[in-house]
Design a protein around this motif. Structure first.
Motif, short mmCIF file in Angstrom:
data_model
loop_
_atom_site.label_atom_id
_atom_site.label_comp_id
_atom_site.label_asym_id
_atom_site.label_seq_id
_atom_site.Cartn_x
_atom_site.Cartn_y
_atom_site.Cartn_z
N PHE A 141 2.70 15.20 -4.30
CA PHE A 141 2.10 15.78 -3.10
C PHE A 141 2.87 15.32 -1.87
O PHE A 141 3.37 14.20 -1.81
CB PHE A 141 0.62 15.39 -3.01
N VAL A 142 2.97 16.21 -0.87
CA VAL A 142 3.76 15.92 0.32
C VAL A 142 2.96 16.05 1.63
O VAL A 142 3.45 15.64 2.68
CB VAL A 142 5.02 16.82 0.39
N ALA A 143 1.75 16.62 1.57
CA ALA A 143 0.94 16.78 2.78
C ALA A 143 -0.52 16.88 2.39
O ALA A 143 -0.84 17.35 1.29
CB ALA A 143 1.36 18.01 3.57
N ILE A 144 -1.42 16.45 3.30
CA ILE A 144 -2.85 16.52 3.09
C ILE A 144 -3.53 16.98 4.37
O ILE A 144 -3.00 16.81 5.47
CB ILE A 144 -3.43 15.15 2.66
N ALA A 145 -4.74 17.56 4.22
CA ALA A 145 -5.55 17.96 5.36
C ALA A 145 -7.01 17.97 4.92
O ALA A 145 -7.30 18.18 3.75
CB ALA A 145 -5.14 19.34 5.87
N CYS A 146 -7.93 17.73 5.87
CA CYS A 146 -9.36 17.73 5.55
C CYS A 146 -10.13 18.65 6.47
O CYS A 146 -9.89 18.67 7.68
CB CYS A 146 -9.95 16.33 5.71
N VAL A 166 -8.94 10.98 3.08
CA VAL A 166 -7.87 11.21 2.12
C VAL A 166 -6.62 10.53 2.66
O VAL A 166 -6.35 10.57 3.86
CB VAL A 166 -7.60 12.73 1.94
N ALA A 167 -5.87 9.92 1.76
CA ALA A 167 -4.59 9.31 2.14
C ALA A 167 -3.54 9.74 1.13
O ALA A 167 -3.84 10.00 -0.05
CB ALA A 167 -4.71 7.79 2.17
N LEU A 168 -2.31 9.84 1.60
CA LEU A 168 -1.18 10.21 0.75
C LEU A 168 -0.27 9.00 0.63
O LEU A 168 0.16 8.44 1.64
CB LEU A 168 -0.43 11.40 1.37
N ARG A 169 -0.03 8.59 -0.61
CA ARG A 169 0.85 7.44 -0.84
C ARG A 169 2.31 7.89 -0.84
O ARG A 169 2.62 9.06 -1.03
CB ARG A 169 0.52 6.78 -2.19
N ASN A 170 3.21 6.95 -0.63
CA ASN A 170 4.63 7.28 -0.58
C ASN A 170 5.17 7.74 -1.94
O ASN A 170 6.26 8.30 -2.01
CB ASN A 170 5.46 6.13 -0.02
N ASP A 171 4.41 7.53 -3.02
CA ASP A 171 4.82 8.04 -4.33
C ASP A 171 4.26 9.43 -4.60
O ASP A 171 4.40 9.96 -5.71
CB ASP A 171 4.42 7.08 -5.45
N GLY A 172 3.60 10.06 -3.59
CA GLY A 172 3.08 11.41 -3.74
C GLY A 172 1.70 11.50 -4.36
O GLY A 172 1.23 12.60 -4.66
N MET A 173 1.03 10.38 -4.55
CA MET A 173 -0.33 10.37 -5.10
C MET A 173 -1.35 10.52 -3.98
O MET A 173 -1.15 9.98 -2.88
CB MET A 173 -0.59 9.07 -5.86
N VAL A 174 -2.45 11.23 -4.25
CA VAL A 174 -3.54 11.41 -3.30
C VAL A 174 -4.65 10.41 -3.63
O VAL A 174 -5.05 10.28 -4.79
CB VAL A 174 -4.08 12.85 -3.38
N VAL A 175 -5.16 9.72 -2.60
CA VAL A 175 -6.25 8.76 -2.74
C VAL A 175 -7.39 9.23 -1.86
O VAL A 175 -7.18 9.61 -0.70
CB VAL A 175 -5.78 7.34 -2.31
N ALA A 177 0.83 -1.20 0.00
CA ALA A 177 0.00 0.00 0.00
C ALA A 177 0.86 1.25 0.00
O ALA A 177 0.65 2.13 -0.80
CB ALA A 177 -0.95 -0.02 1.17
N GLY A 178 1.81 1.39 0.93
CA GLY A 178 2.74 2.50 0.92
C GLY A 178 2.16 3.85 1.25
O GLY A 178 2.50 4.85 0.61
N PHE A 179 1.27 3.92 2.24
CA PHE A 179 0.69 5.21 2.64
C PHE A 179 1.56 5.88 3.69
O PHE A 179 2.14 5.22 4.55
CB PHE A 179 -0.74 5.02 3.15
N VAL A 180 1.64 7.22 3.64
CA VAL A 180 2.48 7.97 4.57
C VAL A 180 1.71 9.00 5.39
O VAL A 180 2.24 9.55 6.35
CB VAL A 180 3.66 8.65 3.84
N ALA A 181 0.45 9.30 5.00
CA ALA A 181 -0.36 10.26 5.75
C ALA A 181 -1.83 9.98 5.49
O ALA A 181 -2.20 9.48 4.43
CB ALA A 181 -0.02 11.69 5.33
N ILE A 182 -2.68 10.31 6.48
CA ILE A 182 -4.12 10.15 6.37
C ILE A 182 -4.82 11.36 6.97
O ILE A 182 -4.28 12.03 7.85
CB ILE A 182 -4.62 8.86 7.07
N ALA A 183 -6.04 11.65 6.49
CA ALA A 183 -6.84 12.73 7.04
C ALA A 183 -8.31 12.41 6.81
O ALA A 183 -8.65 11.70 5.86
CB ALA A 183 -6.47 14.05 6.38
N CYS A 184 -9.19 12.93 7.67
CA CYS A 184 -10.62 12.67 7.55
C CYS A 184 -11.43 13.95 7.66
O CYS A 184 -11.13 14.80 8.50
CB CYS A 184 -11.09 11.73 8.66
#
Length: 140
Positions: free
Chosen positions: A42-47, A14-23, A1-8
């Motif tokens: 992408f390097v950071a996410i917030a909701c 929203v999740a941020l993958r280690n390849d910089g893609m937003v899911v 999976a390779g996720f590095v960040a999550i937000a709700c």
């Protein structure tokens, strides 16, 4: 999976993958899912409640989802951003020069009381307020 960040948000995630893609997944009534940014870098996410923000590795900001209070259309332009945060209907970004930029709702002065000086190193949002940490260790 390779996720590095999550937000709700209220009903989306929203999740941020280690390849910089937003899911994204969850409810999409206001474009929280289907209008998410594409591509890597992408390097950071917030909701927020109905909106999301993502920070690109070039220092630019992307927003999507709800826009009832300008959460999407009033976002900052340009590059040089190093951090992002979301409240319920407002968002905050920190520039590399230490300036804080706010947009979205201001019914509880979320934008109006934003600091107007430089020297900040961190930001955070609550539902209807924001805080910023100065380089001298003080909080506003």
């Amino acid at each position: 999976a390779g996720f590095v960040a999550i937000a709700c948000g209220a009903s989306h995630s929203v999740a941020l993958r280690n390849d910089g893609m937003v899911v994204t997944w969850g409810k999409d009534a206001e474009g929280q899912r289907d209008n998410s940014p594409t591509g890597a870098g992408f390097v950071a996410i917030a909701c927020g409640v109905f909106h999301s923000v993502a920070l690109r590795n070039d220092g630019t900001v992307a927003t999507w989802g709800g826009n009832s209070s300008g959460q999407r259309n009033d976002m900052p332009t340009g590059d040089g951003f190093v951090a992002i945060a979301c409240g319920a209907l407002h968002s905050v970004a920190l520039r590399s020069d230490g300036m804080v930029v706010t947009w979205g709702a201001s019914n509880f002065r979320q934008r109006d009381d934003a600091p107007i000086t430089a020297g900040f190193i961190a930001i955070a949002c609550g539902e209807f307020h924001s805080v910023a940490l100065r380089s001298d260790g003080t909080v506003v």
